[in-house]
Enzyme design. Structure first.
Site, mmCIF file in Angstrom:
data_model
loop_
_atom_site.group_PDB
_atom_site.id
_atom_site.type_symbol
_atom_site.label_atom_id
_atom_site.label_comp_id
_atom_site.label_asym_id
_atom_site.label_seq_id
_atom_site.Cartn_x
_atom_site.Cartn_y
_atom_site.Cartn_z
ATOM 1 N N HIS A 27 69.571 57.242 -40.267
ATOM 2 C CA HIS A 27 68.561 57.139 -41.317
ATOM 3 C C HIS A 27 68.901 58.089 -42.451
ATOM 4 O O HIS A 27 69.515 59.130 -42.232
ATOM 5 C CB HIS A 27 67.174 57.530 -40.767
ATOM 6 C CG HIS A 27 66.740 56.741 -39.583
ATOM 7 N ND1 HIS A 27 67.220 56.986 -38.319
ATOM 8 C CD2 HIS A 27 65.878 55.704 -39.473
ATOM 9 C CE1 HIS A 27 66.661 56.135 -37.473
ATOM 10 N NE2 HIS A 27 65.845 55.339 -38.148
ATOM 11 N N SER A 42 63.953 51.887 -33.689
ATOM 12 C CA SER A 42 63.331 52.832 -32.754
ATOM 13 C C SER A 42 62.631 52.130 -31.594
ATOM 14 O O SER A 42 61.828 51.221 -31.812
ATOM 15 C CB SER A 42 62.286 53.690 -33.475
ATOM 16 O OG SER A 42 62.918 54.608 -34.304
ATOM 17 N N ASN A 71 52.045 50.709 -35.137
ATOM 18 C CA ASN A 71 50.781 51.395 -35.479
ATOM 19 C C ASN A 71 50.256 50.833 -36.790
ATOM 20 O O ASN A 71 51.002 50.223 -37.558
ATOM 21 C CB ASN A 71 51.021 52.904 -35.627
ATOM 22 C CG ASN A 71 52.119 53.232 -36.634
ATOM 23 O OD1 ASN A 71 53.307 53.182 -36.305
ATOM 24 N ND2 ASN A 71 51.714 53.534 -37.857
ATOM 25 N N HIS A 98 56.006 59.947 -33.547
ATOM 26 C CA HIS A 98 57.212 59.261 -33.048
ATOM 27 C C HIS A 98 57.031 58.897 -31.568
ATOM 28 O O HIS A 98 57.494 57.851 -31.117
ATOM 29 C CB HIS A 98 58.436 60.160 -33.260
ATOM 30 C CG HIS A 98 59.733 59.474 -32.951
ATOM 31 N ND1 HIS A 98 60.127 58.286 -33.547
ATOM 32 C CD2 HIS A 98 60.736 59.789 -32.084
ATOM 33 C CE1 HIS A 98 61.307 57.911 -33.069
ATOM 34 N NE2 HIS A 98 61.696 58.813 -32.170
ATOM 35 N N ALA A 122 60.989 49.825 -36.351
ATOM 36 C CA ALA A 122 59.585 50.072 -36.018
ATOM 37 C C ALA A 122 58.877 50.356 -37.340
ATOM 38 O O ALA A 122 59.462 50.972 -38.235
ATOM 39 C CB ALA A 122 59.463 51.270 -35.093
ATOM 40 N N MET A 143 60.992 53.713 -42.229
ATOM 41 C CA MET A 143 61.956 54.699 -42.750
ATOM 42 C C MET A 143 63.396 54.209 -42.712
ATOM 43 O O MET A 143 64.332 55.014 -42.711
ATOM 44 C CB MET A 143 61.829 55.990 -41.944
ATOM 45 C CG MET A 143 60.425 56.575 -41.918
ATOM 46 S SD MET A 143 60.353 58.033 -40.894
ATOM 47 C CE MET A 143 58.574 58.280 -40.774
ATOM 48 N N SER A 144 63.597 52.907 -42.642
ATOM 49 C CA SER A 144 64.982 52.421 -42.507
ATOM 50 C C SER A 144 65.147 51.071 -43.199
ATOM 51 O O SER A 144 64.415 50.740 -44.120
ATOM 52 C CB SER A 144 65.322 52.277 -41.016
ATOM 53 O OG SER A 144 64.561 51.228 -40.433
ATOM 54 N N TYR A 198 66.973 60.130 -43.724
ATOM 55 C CA TYR A 198 66.349 61.440 -43.507
ATOM 56 C C TYR A 198 67.143 62.344 -42.576
ATOM 57 O O TYR A 198 66.884 63.540 -42.478
ATOM 58 C CB TYR A 198 64.905 61.286 -42.994
ATOM 59 C CG TYR A 198 64.741 60.606 -41.648
ATOM 60 C CD1 TYR A 198 65.117 61.225 -40.466
ATOM 61 C CD2 TYR A 198 64.202 59.333 -41.565
ATOM 62 C CE1 TYR A 198 64.957 60.603 -39.243
ATOM 63 C CE2 TYR A 198 64.033 58.699 -40.346
ATOM 64 C CZ TYR A 198 64.414 59.348 -39.188
ATOM 65 O OH TYR A 198 64.265 58.722 -37.985
ATOM 66 N N GLU A 199 68.146 61.783 -41.876
ATOM 67 C CA GLU A 199 68.897 62.622 -40.943
ATOM 68 C C GLU A 199 69.863 63.557 -41.665
ATOM 69 O O GLU A 199 70.053 64.687 -41.266
ATOM 70 C CB GLU A 199 69.654 61.756 -39.940
ATOM 71 C CG GLU A 199 68.734 61.115 -38.925
ATOM 72 C CD GLU A 199 69.452 60.108 -38.055
ATOM 73 O OE1 GLU A 199 70.238 60.522 -37.203
ATOM 74 O OE2 GLU A 199 69.229 58.887 -38.257
ATOM 75 N N HIS A 238 66.751 55.745 -29.760
ATOM 76 C CA HIS A 238 67.904 54.944 -30.168
ATOM 77 C C HIS A 238 68.963 55.051 -29.077
ATOM 78 O O HIS A 238 68.898 55.913 -28.213
ATOM 79 C CB HIS A 238 68.459 55.419 -31.513
ATOM 80 C CG HIS A 238 67.596 55.021 -32.680
ATOM 81 N ND1 HIS A 238 68.004 54.121 -33.634
ATOM 82 C CD2 HIS A 238 66.360 55.395 -33.031
ATOM 83 C CE1 HIS A 238 67.034 53.958 -34.522
ATOM 84 N NE2 HIS A 238 66.023 54.726 -34.184
HETATM 85 N N1 HPA Z 1 55.432 54.874 -41.150
HETATM 86 C C1 HPA Z 1 56.783 54.977 -41.265
HETATM 87 N N2 HPA Z 1 57.613 54.656 -40.294
HETATM 88 C C2 HPA Z 1 57.088 54.185 -39.152
HETATM 89 C C3 HPA Z 1 55.718 54.048 -38.958
HETATM 90 C C4 HPA Z 1 54.843 54.408 -40.021
HETATM 91 O O1 HPA Z 1 53.611 54.318 -39.932
HETATM 92 N N3 HPA Z 1 55.541 53.561 -37.706
HETATM 93 C C5 HPA Z 1 56.772 53.404 -37.155
HETATM 94 N N4 HPA Z 1 57.716 53.775 -38.037
#
Ligand code: HPA
Length: 266
Positions: free
Chosen positions: A79, A27, A228, A240, A109, A204-205, A81-82, A57
């Site tokens: 992903h 991401s 973050n 996001h 990310a 998440m990946s 989740y998609e 993306h």
């Molecule tokens: N959690 C999950 N996926 C992420 C995060 C997070 O804090 N930051 C960027 N992708």
């Protein structure tokens, strides 16, 4: 379309010189695909490739040279989740292998649980925790499904990437990545649990792709772009939009490390 036919389609567009390394962009990192001098093929022209539907993306495969090394850059990923498919990246990775690649570098990310790896920093994965309980090899009928994951992240690639970061004077801490299915972010209690279990960053990946890559016999390394602090660890809100806004901070460093690393392969 079969792997063989996908490879034929790709060779018809870019020639059949073997690819040495694959790079999956996470991401906010999709623009790194533009750094490669080569030919871009939209995923939509490659049946079986994901219709990457996540903003930030860049759903195309770019094959060409970066620092004199022939690379295949995947500008986006699918992903879990998609669509609920853990093996959504299987076909692209099978194609990568069939194009001749031996190595794969995954990027993502992620949220950090380590105050010493704050937003804007990168983290080199030395291991992972599959916090989702899912596996992309469920349903694979052959004994090859019993993939050892003891040294899933290639020790040589880790050392070479650390050396490349050192040359560039970029801090690159090692850490453990925890895969959370998403698409909702984690709760603070989940983050406390993951931290207690030994996770350093969460995202998440990547984990399903590492499993698939090892299944295919690709050497793999992965780098998280920390966008973050994980849920509950700072006052900042998590979204996001925030991920995409923060991604450029790490992506410039990531590009420098990757270029250095590739120079070492030539
Ligand atoms: N959690 C999950 N996926 C992420 C995060 C997070 O804090 N930051 C960027 N992708």
């Amino acid at each position: 379309m079969t792997v063989e036919n996908l490879v034929k389609t790709i060779h018809a567009k870019v020639g059949d010189a073997p690819v040495r390394l694959g790079l999956v962009l996470g991401s906010g990192l999709g623009h790194l695909a533009e750094a490669v001098q080569g030919t871009a093929i939209p995923y939509d022209d490659l049946p079986g490739f994901p219709h990457a539907g996540v903003s930030g993306h860049n759903p195309k495969l770019v094959i060409g040279d970066l620092e004199g090394i022939r690379v295949a850059v995947f500008g986006g990923r699918a992903h879990y989740y998609e669509g609920g498919r853990g093996d959504a990246m299987r076909r692209p990775l099978e194609v990568l292998k069939a194009l001749g690649a031996e190595r794969l570098i995954l990027t993502n990310a992620a949220g950090s649980m380590r105050p010493d790896i704050p937003p804007g920093e990168l983290m080199l994965l030395e291991d992972h925790i599959n916090f989702s309980g899912l596996n992309p090899l469920i349903g694979e009928p052959t004994d090859a499904r019993f993939v050892p994951m003891t040294e899933a992240y290639d020790r040589g690639m880790i050392a070479d990437l650390e050396r490349a970061a050192g040359f560039e004077a970029i801090t690159l801490e090692r850490g453990v990545y925890a895969w959370y299915s998403g698409p909702s972010f984690e709760t603070p209690a989940e983050i406390r649990a993951i931290k207690m279990l030994g996770g350093d960053a969460v995202g998440m990946s990547t984990v399903p792709e590492v499993i698939l890559a090892r299944f295919l016999g690709l050497k793999v390394a992965a780098i998280s772009n920390i966008t973050n602090m994980a849920a509950g660890m700072s006052d900042e809100s998590i979204s996001h939009e925030h991920t995409k806004a923060m991604a450029p901070m790490g992506s410039e460093k990531l590009e420098r490390i990757l270029r250095r690393y590739l120079q070492g392969l030539s």
